[in-house]
Scaffold this motif. Structure first.
Motif, PDB file in Angstrom:
ATOM      1  N   ALA A  32      18.901  -1.964  13.786  1.00 46.49           N
ATOM      2  CA  ALA A  32      17.654  -1.306  13.384  1.00 46.49           C
ATOM      3  C   ALA A  32      17.898  -0.005  12.629  1.00 46.49           C
ATOM      4  N   ASP A  33      18.811   0.824  13.130  1.00 48.46           N
ATOM      5  CA  ASP A  33      19.084   2.102  12.458  1.00 48.46           C
ATOM      6  C   ASP A  33      19.688   1.869  11.078  1.00 48.46           C
ATOM      7  N   ASN A  34      20.621   0.910  11.005  1.00 48.69           N
ATOM      8  CA  ASN A  34      21.241   0.581   9.723  1.00 48.69           C
ATOM      9  C   ASN A  34      20.206   0.053   8.743  1.00 48.69           C
ATOM     10  N   LEU A  35      19.299  -0.770   9.252  1.00 46.56           N
ATOM     11  CA  LEU A  35      18.243  -1.340   8.416  1.00 46.56           C
ATOM     12  C   LEU A  35      17.362  -0.249   7.831  1.00 46.56           C
ATOM     13  N   ARG A  36      16.875   0.643   8.677  1.00 44.82           N
ATOM     14  CA  ARG A  36      15.951   1.675   8.219  1.00 44.82           C
ATOM     15  C   ARG A  36      16.616   2.633   7.228  1.00 44.82           C
ATOM     16  N   SER A  37      17.890   2.937   7.457  1.00 43.48           N
ATOM     17  CA  SER A  37      18.578   3.869   6.561  1.00 43.48           C
ATOM     18  C   SER A  37      18.848   3.250   5.193  1.00 43.48           C
ATOM     19  N   SER A  38      18.780   1.910   5.108  1.00 38.30           N
ATOM     20  CA  SER A  38      19.062   1.242   3.832  1.00 38.30           C
ATOM     21  C   SER A  38      17.813   1.068   2.978  1.00 38.30           C
ATOM     22  N   ILE A  39      16.645   1.395   3.528  1.00 39.62           N
ATOM     23  CA  ILE A  39      15.382   1.161   2.823  1.00 39.62           C
ATOM     24  C   ILE A  39      15.013   2.382   1.990  1.00 39.62           C
ATOM     25  N   LEU A  40      14.835   2.166   0.707  1.00 40.66           N
ATOM     26  CA  LEU A  40      14.470   3.245  -0.209  1.00 40.66           C
ATOM     27  C   LEU A  40      13.130   2.932  -0.863  1.00 40.66           C
ATOM     28  N   LEU A  41      12.266   3.922  -0.931  1.00 34.17           N
ATOM     29  CA  LEU A  41      10.949   3.751  -1.539  1.00 34.17           C
ATOM     30  C   LEU A  41      11.086   3.590  -3.053  1.00 34.17           C
ATOM     31  N   PRO A  42      10.598   2.472  -3.623  1.00 33.77           N
ATOM     32  CA  PRO A  42      10.660   2.306  -5.080  1.00 33.77           C
ATOM     33  C   PRO A  42       9.515   3.055  -5.753  1.00 33.77           C
ATOM     34  N   LEU A  43       9.635   3.250  -7.046  1.00 33.05           N
ATOM     35  CA  LEU A  43       8.534   3.830  -7.802  1.00 33.05           C
ATOM     36  C   LEU A  43       7.364   2.856  -7.812  1.00 33.05           C
ATOM     37  N   ALA A  44       6.157   3.384  -7.895  1.00 31.16           N
ATOM     38  CA  ALA A  44       4.958   2.553  -7.799  1.00 31.16           C
ATOM     39  C   ALA A  44       4.934   1.440  -8.841  1.00 31.16           C
ATOM     40  N   ARG A  72       0.832  -1.211   0.000  1.00 33.24           N
ATOM     41  CA  ARG A  72       0.000   0.000   0.000  1.00 33.24           C
ATOM     42  C   ARG A  72       0.866   1.260   0.000  1.00 33.24           C
ATOM     43  N   ALA A  73       1.981   1.200   0.719  1.00 34.46           N
ATOM     44  CA  ALA A  73       2.869   2.364   0.768  1.00 34.46           C
ATOM     45  C   ALA A  73       3.504   2.626  -0.596  1.00 34.46           C
ATOM     46  N   VAL A  74       3.844   1.555  -1.314  1.00 33.62           N
ATOM     47  CA  VAL A  74       4.402   1.730  -2.660  1.00 33.62           C
ATOM     48  C   VAL A  74       3.350   2.345  -3.574  1.00 33.62           C
ATOM     49  N   ALA A  75       2.130   1.834  -3.493  1.00 29.65           N
ATOM     50  CA  ALA A  75       1.057   2.317  -4.368  1.00 29.65           C
ATOM     51  C   ALA A  75       0.761   3.795  -4.145  1.00 29.65           C
ATOM     52  N   THR A  76       0.866   4.240  -2.900  1.00 26.27           N
ATOM     53  CA  THR A  76       0.552   5.638  -2.578  1.00 26.27           C
ATOM     54  C   THR A  76       1.801   6.506  -2.475  1.00 26.27           C
ATOM     55  N   GLN A  77       2.974   5.870  -2.679  1.00 23.24           N
ATOM     56  CA  GLN A  77       4.262   6.573  -2.571  1.00 23.24           C
ATOM     57  C   GLN A  77       4.423   7.232  -1.198  1.00 23.24           C
ATOM     58  N   ASP A  78       4.069   6.467  -0.173  1.00 23.49           N
ATOM     59  CA  ASP A  78       4.196   6.900   1.222  1.00 23.49           C
ATOM     60  C   ASP A  78       5.555   6.431   1.741  1.00 23.49           C
ATOM     61  N   GLU A  79       6.536   7.318   1.719  1.00 25.67           N
ATOM     62  CA  GLU A  79       7.904   6.919   2.061  1.00 25.67           C
ATOM     63  C   GLU A  79       8.030   6.461   3.512  1.00 25.67           C
ATOM     64  N   GLU A  80       7.469   7.228   4.439  1.00 33.01           N
ATOM     65  CA  GLU A  80       7.571   6.859   5.851  1.00 33.01           C
ATOM     66  C   GLU A  80       6.868   5.532   6.126  1.00 33.01           C
ATOM     67  N   GLY A  81       5.680   5.372   5.536  1.00 36.34           N
ATOM     68  CA  GLY A  81       4.949   4.127   5.719  1.00 36.34           C
ATOM     69  C   GLY A  81       5.689   2.944   5.119  1.00 36.34           C
ATOM     70  N   PHE A  82       6.367   3.180   3.997  1.00 40.02           N
ATOM     71  CA  PHE A  82       7.121   2.113   3.343  1.00 40.02           C
ATOM     72  C   PHE A  82       8.295   1.669   4.207  1.00 40.02           C
ATOM     73  N   VAL A  83       9.043   2.624   4.736  1.00 39.92           N
ATOM     74  CA  VAL A  83      10.194   2.294   5.583  1.00 39.92           C
ATOM     75  C   VAL A  83       9.736   1.508   6.809  1.00 39.92           C
ATOM     76  N   ASP A  84       8.643   1.964   7.436  1.00 41.73           N
ATOM     77  CA  ASP A  84       8.123   1.269   8.617  1.00 41.73           C
ATOM     78  C   ASP A  84       7.718  -0.164   8.275  1.00 41.73           C
ATOM     79  N   ALA A  85       6.989  -0.331   7.177  1.00 43.50           N
ATOM     80  CA  ALA A  85       6.487  -1.652   6.805  1.00 43.50           C
ATOM     81  C   ALA A  85       7.621  -2.590   6.413  1.00 43.50           C
ATOM     82  N   ASP A  86       8.566  -2.085   5.627  1.00 45.87           N
ATOM     83  CA  ASP A  86       9.672  -2.931   5.180  1.00 45.87           C
ATOM     84  C   ASP A  86      10.539  -3.346   6.369  1.00 45.87           C
TER      85      ASP A  86
END
Length: 219
Positions: A170-182, A132-146
């Protein structure tokens, strides 16, 4: 009668164990300010001086952070996580990533062997939130979910020490997550493959899917 050094030490240890219990139970969460000395002394049944020594000890390990004029805050859920974070801060990134790969691959294999129905539901919900975060391009939601998906895989291994070790990443994990294009979520397939391997109780497939997933994000 004055307390002997041994007795005084045991009281400090008692206070430390009490605080560890509050952390382990979730009553004290990372980022929250802990109660002031008088309240802690009453709750733990020790003196304020004993509480002060216990706080100093946990601050030294990185579990608590004393902010002058503002109070004392929870910095990490336990000593293991705090130690890992401290070590990560002064370790070469390549070495950090190699250890993270090793932990996640082993955790995935164990998760495939030990997962419960509840663990699967946690992973399914995280993957759904990720979609859902990818579909709506919700970066914060995507990082949290991933991040929750990866943390859920480790939790499904049902090894408390492994969970504590991975918590330091945890910090390293979250910083490595990038929101992809929908329209270009290239790693979704690997997340699904990992979930299905865990569902099918296939440790080798779970470890292999983890390796491909981490290679795909460049970590």
């Amino acid at each position: 009668m004055p307390l002997s050094p041994t007795t005084a030490l045991s009281l400090v240890d008692q206070a430390i164990e009490g605080m560890r219990g509050l952390l382990a139970s979730g009553e004290w969460q990372v980022g929250m300010r802990i109660p002031p000395e008088p309240a802690l002394a009453e709750a733990l049944g020790v003196s304020r001086n004993t509480v002060r020594e216990a706080v100093r000890a946990l601050a030294h390990t990185g579990v608590l952070e004393v902010r002058r004029g503002d109070g004392t805050y929870v910095a990490a859920p336990n000593e293991v996580t705090a130690l890992v974070r401290q070590q990560l801060a002064r370790t070469d990134l390549r070495h950090v990533l190699e250890v993270r790969h090793a932990i996640e691959s082993q955790a995935a294999a164990l998760a495939a062997e030990r997962r419960s129905a509840k663990d699967l539901r946690v992973l399914e919900r995280a993957l759904g939130r990720r979609d859902r975060a990818v579909a709506t391009q919700d970066e914060e939601g995507f990082v949290d979910a991933d991040a929750d998906f990866h943390l859920g895989v480790v939790a499904a291994a049902h090894n408390p020490l492994l969970v504590e070790l991975y918590g330091g990443f945890a910090d390293n994990l979250r910083s490595s997550i990038l929101l992809p294009l929908a329209h270009d979520d290239a790693l979704r397939g690997e997340h699904v493959a990992l979930l299905e391997a865990i569902r099918s109780r296939d440790p080798e497939a779970a470890a292999a899917a983890t390796g491909r997933l981490l290679a795909g994000v460049g970590h």
